[in-house]
Design an enzyme around this catalytic site. Structure first.
Site, PDB file in Angstrom:
ATOM      1  CG  ASP A  45      -9.760  25.501 -16.060  1.00  0.00           C
ATOM      2  OD1 ASP A  45      -8.329  25.744 -16.637  1.00  0.00           O
ATOM      3  OD2 ASP A  45     -10.352  24.992 -15.719  1.00  0.00           O
ATOM      4  CB  SER A  46      -3.691  26.141 -16.810  1.00  0.00           C
ATOM      5  OG  SER A  46      -3.299  26.980 -18.270  1.00  0.00           O
ATOM      6  CG  ASP A  84     -10.566  27.238 -19.729  1.00  0.00           C
ATOM      7  OD1 ASP A  84     -11.112  26.992 -20.178  1.00  0.00           O
ATOM      8  OD2 ASP A  84      -8.638  26.747 -19.569  1.00  0.00           O
ATOM      9  CE  LYS A 114      -9.791  25.598 -23.173  1.00  0.00           C
ATOM     10  NZ  LYS A 114     -10.590  25.194 -22.197  1.00  0.00           N
ATOM     11  CD  GLU A 184      -5.852  18.913 -21.065  1.00  0.00           C
ATOM     12  OE1 GLU A 184      -6.636  19.835 -21.198  1.00  0.00           O
ATOM     13  OE2 GLU A 184      -4.625  18.896 -19.925  1.00  0.00           O
TER      14      GLU A 184
HETATM   15  O1  KIV Z   1      -6.577  25.852 -18.728  1.00  0.00           O
HETATM   16  C1  KIV Z   1      -5.632  25.375 -19.973  1.00  0.00           C
HETATM   17  O2  KIV Z   1      -4.570  26.109 -20.044  1.00  0.00           O
HETATM   18  C2  KIV Z   1      -6.217  24.431 -20.440  1.00  0.00           C
HETATM   19  C3  KIV Z   1      -5.207  24.014 -22.231  1.00  0.00           C
HETATM   20  C4  KIV Z   1      -4.460  23.066 -21.437  1.00  0.00           C
HETATM   21  C5  KIV Z   1      -6.229  24.151 -23.289  1.00  0.00           C
HETATM   22  O3  KIV Z   1      -7.491  24.194 -20.646  1.00  0.00           O
END
Ligand code: KIV
Length: 281
Positions: A45-46, A84, A114, A184
């Protein structure tokens, strides 16, 4: 490369072979990760920040994540795809969490979802999703979806209370049935301790040596502008390279250099004559 499966990831943990995970948000990113031979691709979700331009991960919706996830799935053949579940799509109930996770599997073709957090309610969500037959990756430590509650985007596990909480959450996530855990922004010493006790693979980001590592694709490529976290290592300069390429194109169009003859089609005399006649010139 052979298909990456959960037993293979578990085997890698047992044998000490590092697991490589990277994020991707579209087809070309997934193709590149696949061609590079990573084990796992995370549709993080980044993406809310690095591809959609939001200031945090909170804003992205399930429908938006599903579009990104579908593109990534189409770009991967052997890598294990984790998606995510975004903020707000699992918080209400276990039923909501299962319904959201099912969408990622059915509509986007995800191998796994996730989930951030290790509180009692999050563990209940993990149990429910696993019971529905969907493999879950946990995520503890710095959890960006709830960063405000954590006091900001800051490392976790540095005080006695925070370290105890981290251990409680890690053990809880494993007991709830997650097959893998992302940790993290926590001190390496804590990761090492957890690594020795947990039987599921730990994928670290800013967590020192772990069973595997994950980085945000745009950070490692050098696409992300401005500040990046301490744990980011930049392996490329794609952002600057992209600006340079578009600048060169812009200059050539403005100077009349592009398109050159080699980038043009030629018509036969008949076609030109027909066009003239049709135009009356
Ligand atoms: O959203 C994401 O990219 C993440 C990673 C930083 C683990 O959760």
């Amino acid at each position: 490369m052979s298909q990456i499966t959960i037993p293979l990831l578990q085997q890698k943990k047992r044998s000490g072979e590092p697991i490589v995970m990277v994020t991707a948000y579209d087809y070309p990113g997934a193709r590149a990760a696949e061609r590079a031979g990573v084990d796992m691709v995370l549709v993080g979700d980044s993406g809310a920040q690095v591809v959609l331009g939001h200031s945090s991960t909170v804003a992205v919706t399930t429908d938006e994540m599903l579009v990104l996830a579908g593109a990534v799935r189409r770009g991967t053949t052997s890598a294990f795809v984790v998606c995510d579940v975004p903020f707000g799509s699992t918080e209400l109930s276990d039923e909501q969490a299962v319904a959201t996770s099912v969408r990622f599997v059915k509509e986007a073709g995800a191998d796994s979802v996730k989930l951030e957090g290790g509180s009692e309610s999050r563990l209940s969500r993990i149990r429910a999703i696993v019971a529905a037959g969907i493999p879950v990756v946990g995520h503890i430590g710095l959890t960006p979806q709830t960063a405000i509650a954590l006091g900001g985007l800051r490392a976790q596990g540095r005080t006695r209370e925070s370290a105890e909480r981290l251990v409680r959450e890690a053990l809880g996530v494993e007991a709830a049935g997650a097959f893998c855990l992302v940790i993290e922004a926590v001190p390496s010493e804590i990761t090492q301790l957890l690594r020795g006790v947990l039987t599921i693979p730990i994928i670290g980001i800013g967590a020192g040596e772990a069973d595997g590592q994950v980085l945000v694709l745009h950070d490692l490529l050098g696409v992300t502008e401005g500040h990046t976290a301490k744990f980011v290592k930049q392996y490329g300069t794609i952002g600057d390279d992209t600006v340079a390429a578009i600048s060169a194109y812009t200059a050539e169009v403005r100077d009349g250099v592009f398109p050159g003859s080699e980038h043009q089609y030629a018509a036969g005399e008949d076609a030109v004559a027909a066009a003239r006649s049709a135009l009356g010139i």
